[in-house]
Scaffold this active site. Structure first.
Site, PDB file in Angstrom:
ATOM      1  N   TYR A 117      33.322  59.341  43.501  1.00  0.00           N
ATOM      2  CA  TYR A 117      32.008  58.731  43.287  1.00  0.00           C
ATOM      3  C   TYR A 117      30.897  59.642  43.811  1.00  0.00           C
ATOM      4  CZ  TYR A 117      28.436  55.038  43.327  1.00  0.00           C
ATOM      5  OH  TYR A 117      27.299  54.289  43.116  1.00  0.00           O
TER       6      TYR A 117
ATOM      7  N   LYS B  93      28.030  61.235  41.357  1.00  0.00           N
ATOM      8  CA  LYS B  93      26.609  60.952  41.541  1.00  0.00           C
ATOM      9  C   LYS B  93      25.813  62.226  41.825  1.00  0.00           C
ATOM     10  CE  LYS B  93      26.787  56.675  40.559  1.00  0.00           C
ATOM     11  NZ  LYS B  93      26.119  56.164  39.335  1.00  0.00           N
TER      12      LYS B  93
END
Length: 273
Positions: free
Chosen positions: A169, A173
């Site tokens: 993640y 991002k």
């Protein structure tokens, strides 16, 4: 008669619904989500409140579905803004799904809407404060920023990824942030702008699942330590999106706006490792 302005919002959850309500008045609102029932409930609620809303089931991980979303928006009128809130979380997804949705999916969306983005249009992709945790080499960041979207998942950085969903993640991002930096020139040449928003912990159903995960106690402690003492609200993200898609930010493009209650600043300057 002038064609109506079109607002596209991906993700029918807490942030997406707040953005739709904040920006959707007087516009044709196209809401996209991967879950049909979730999407239908959101569109029905918005219509009941007077919004000109319609929905399109869209799996952001599918380039064909993203292209269909862009075509649907083009058929409705002049693109005014896109706010991309759709994504998956580390608490509920696999590494593969995070890479396909949060990383590659965002890249496909940036590419698909570039041809529609004329003068005055603005795109905002919701990244995350987590992207500011990433520790990547300049070469890796350049690859994430500029590799064709169709080839992103074939990068050695991705195929050789050795980490858990949380680290996937963070990587995804950060990829969103640098991808938008690189796309800014293309959008600027069309008279349009593109930016990211990086929220901290926002009070949405997805965040509540995160808070109930093994990392939840750490998340709560961090909010207290940084001084915020609370989670953010979807309305605060919607206000940031309104600013970045509105007339008061015309000289802002290719950058990231942290909306995190000071968490990133605390991590950089005050946290003891």
């Amino acid at each position: 008669m002038n064609a109506p302005d079109v607002l596209v919002v991906t993700g029918a959850g807490g942030m997406g619904a707040a953005v739709a309500r904040r920006l959707g008045s007087g516009r044709t609102l196209l809401l996209a989500d991967a879950v049909p029932g979730h999407l239908d409930r959101a569109v029905t609620a918005l219509r009941a409140e007077g919004y000109g809303a319609r929905g399109l089931v869209t799996d952001i991980a599918s380039p064909a579905a993203v292209a269909e979303l862009a075509a649907a928006a083009a058929a409705l009128g002049r693109l005014a803004a896109v706010v991309h809130t759709a994504g998956v979380s580390a608490a509920t997804s696999t590494v593969d799904r995070i890479m396909r949705v949060d990383l590659a999916g965002t890249a496909h969306l940036i590419d698909a809407f570039a041809p529609l983005a004329g003068p005055g249009a603005a795109v905002v992709c919701v990244a995350s404060m987590a992207g500011h945790y990433a520790r990547l080499s300049p070469a890796d960041e350049q690859a994430l920023a500029t590799t064709p979207a169709t080839d992103l998942l074939d990068l050695d950085l991705i195929t050789g990824f050795d980490g858990d969903p949380v680290h996937a993640y963070i990587l995804a991002k950060r990829a969103n942030q640098v991808r938008v930096e690189a796309a800014a020139l293309t959008y600027h040449r069309r008279g349009a702008r593109i930016n990211t928003i990086s929220p901290g912990v926002i009070s949405t159903p997805m965040a509540r699942v995160e808070q109930e995960s093994p990392s939840g106690a750490h998340m709560t402690a961090m909010l207290d330590a940084c001084g915020a003492g609370r989670t953010g609200t979807p309305a605060e993200i919607a206000e940031a999106a309104a600013f970045l898609t509105g007339p008061h930010s015309l000289y802002i493009t290719g950058t990231d706006l942290l909306v995190d209650g000071g968490q990133a600043a605390w991590i950089r300057r005050h946290r003891v490792s």
